[in-house]
Design an enzyme around this catalytic site. Structure first.
Site, PDB file in Angstrom:
ATOM      1  N   ASP A 116       0.911  -1.212   0.693  1.00  0.00           N
ATOM      2  CA  ASP A 116       0.537   0.382   0.325  1.00  0.00           C
ATOM      3  C   ASP A 116       0.795   1.169  -0.028  1.00  0.00           C
ATOM      4  O   ASP A 116       1.625   0.717   0.404  1.00  0.00           O
ATOM      5  CB  ASP A 116      -0.762   0.186   0.779  1.00  0.00           C
ATOM      6  CG  ASP A 116      -2.249   0.805   1.206  1.00  0.00           C
ATOM      7  OD1 ASP A 116      -2.215   1.508  -0.297  1.00  0.00           O
ATOM      8  OD2 ASP A 116      -3.243   0.726   2.174  1.00  0.00           O
ATOM      9  N   HIS A 149       3.136   3.565  -9.243  1.00  0.00           N
ATOM     10  CA  HIS A 149       2.037   1.749  -9.269  1.00  0.00           C
ATOM     11  C   HIS A 149       4.395   1.899 -10.186  1.00  0.00           C
ATOM     12  O   HIS A 149       4.435   0.019  -9.490  1.00  0.00           O
ATOM     13  CB  HIS A 149       1.582   1.664 -10.115  1.00  0.00           C
ATOM     14  CG  HIS A 149      -0.128   2.250  -8.995  1.00  0.00           C
ATOM     15  ND1 HIS A 149       0.312   1.500  -8.029  1.00  0.00           N
ATOM     16  CD2 HIS A 149      -0.779   2.701  -9.546  1.00  0.00           C
ATOM     17  CE1 HIS A 149      -1.606   2.182  -7.697  1.00  0.00           C
ATOM     18  NE2 HIS A 149      -1.836   2.565  -9.051  1.00  0.00           N
ATOM     19  N   LEU A 170      11.528 -19.836  -4.040  1.00  0.00           N
ATOM     20  CA  LEU A 170      10.449 -19.589  -3.480  1.00  0.00           C
ATOM     21  C   LEU A 170       9.389 -19.812  -4.671  1.00  0.00           C
ATOM     22  O   LEU A 170       9.215 -19.619  -6.110  1.00  0.00           O
ATOM     23  CB  LEU A 170      11.243 -18.093  -3.669  1.00  0.00           C
ATOM     24  CG  LEU A 170      10.049 -17.048  -2.739  1.00  0.00           C
ATOM     25  CD1 LEU A 170       8.963 -17.146  -1.870  1.00  0.00           C
ATOM     26  CD2 LEU A 170      10.240 -15.318  -3.008  1.00  0.00           C
TER      27      LEU A 170
END
Ligand code: FPP
Length: 228
Positions: free
Chosen positions: A12, A29, A123
């Site tokens: 956020d 962004h 991962l």
């Protein structure tokens, strides 16, 4: 020192990061995508098994059309450009969320990335796009009915096996950036016993040092899962 198997992050603050610099939101962004790249590398190196990043919620469609389109375009660029680094780091990609309503091009790119990385043993990177926990739980319940389960057979395991995260361990550590203290319909089921790490850092400023601080914070927690 205990390392969480599954870290989930509510990324956020991109908009505020851009506003602080007098830039359009999309620049925030874009800076957020660079942070994603850094964190993927840091999470791999820290030995995490699963990293879930909340990129776009089922509620984010309510944002102005221009921002939604720009985010989808950014997603496509990201999915294409970063494939080599996922290959190099042996990271597996997995989309988390409903496919309904996602532009076909984005879906195709996510499918390609998932297929190209599915044998990677490093991962596991879960990208939440068009994700909402309530929708996820509702569709899991519907699937129990479709699968013909008797009422007695609808238990925690039956629901868990029908979530988009089926087969993925529960969230151990949930991080939210930008000083907000909300869960925003993310991992409501999976984070039942997650430890929370809330930071004022805006997502584009989040880097390996901030991830390390969150992991260190986690390592100090005494997890009892409701027991003594
Ligand atoms: C929250 O910031 C962020 C989002 C809704 C989008 C998160 C997206 C990215 C980090 C980039 C896309 C990711 C990939 C992997 C391509 P906000 O816009 O709500 O910020 P604000 O609360 O400061 O306005």
């Amino acid at each position: 020192m205990s390392v969480p198997a599954h870290v989930a992050i509510i990324m956020d603050g991109n908009g505020r990061w851009a506003a602080q610099r007098g830039l359009p939101r999309i620049k925030g962004h874009k800076a957020g995508v660079r942070a994603v790249e850094r964190i993927l590398e840091a999470a791999s190196e820290a030995g995490l098994q699963h990293l879930s990043l909340y990129a776009f919620s089922t509620e984010n469609w309510k944002r102005p059309a221009g921002e939604v389109m720009a985010l989808m375009a950014l997603l496509r660029i990201y999915l294409r450009v970063f494939l080599p680094s996922l290959r190099q780091k042996r990271i597996r990609f997995h989309h988390l969320g409903s496919r309904e309503g996602i532009p076909p091009g984005v879906l195709a790119d996510m499918d390609t990335l998932a297929e190209a990385t599915r044998n990677h043993e490093g991962l596991c990177f879960h990208l939440a796009v068009n994700y909402g926990s309530r929708l996820e739980l509702a569709q899991a319940a519907r699937r129990c009915v479709e699968d013909g389960l008797s009422p007695e057979a609808v238990d925690e395991a039956a629901l868990n096996d029908r979530l988009w995260t089926a087969g993925v361990p529960d969230v151990d550590l949930l991080i939210r950036t930008s000083g907000e203290h909300r869960i925003s319909n993310f991992m409501l089921w999976q984070a039942a016993y997650a430890e929370f790490h809330l930071t004022d850092c805006l997502w584009p400023d989040f880097g390996p040092a901030e991830l390390r601080a969150a992991l260190d914070d986690y390592a100090t927690r005494d997890r009892r899962f409701g027991g003594l």
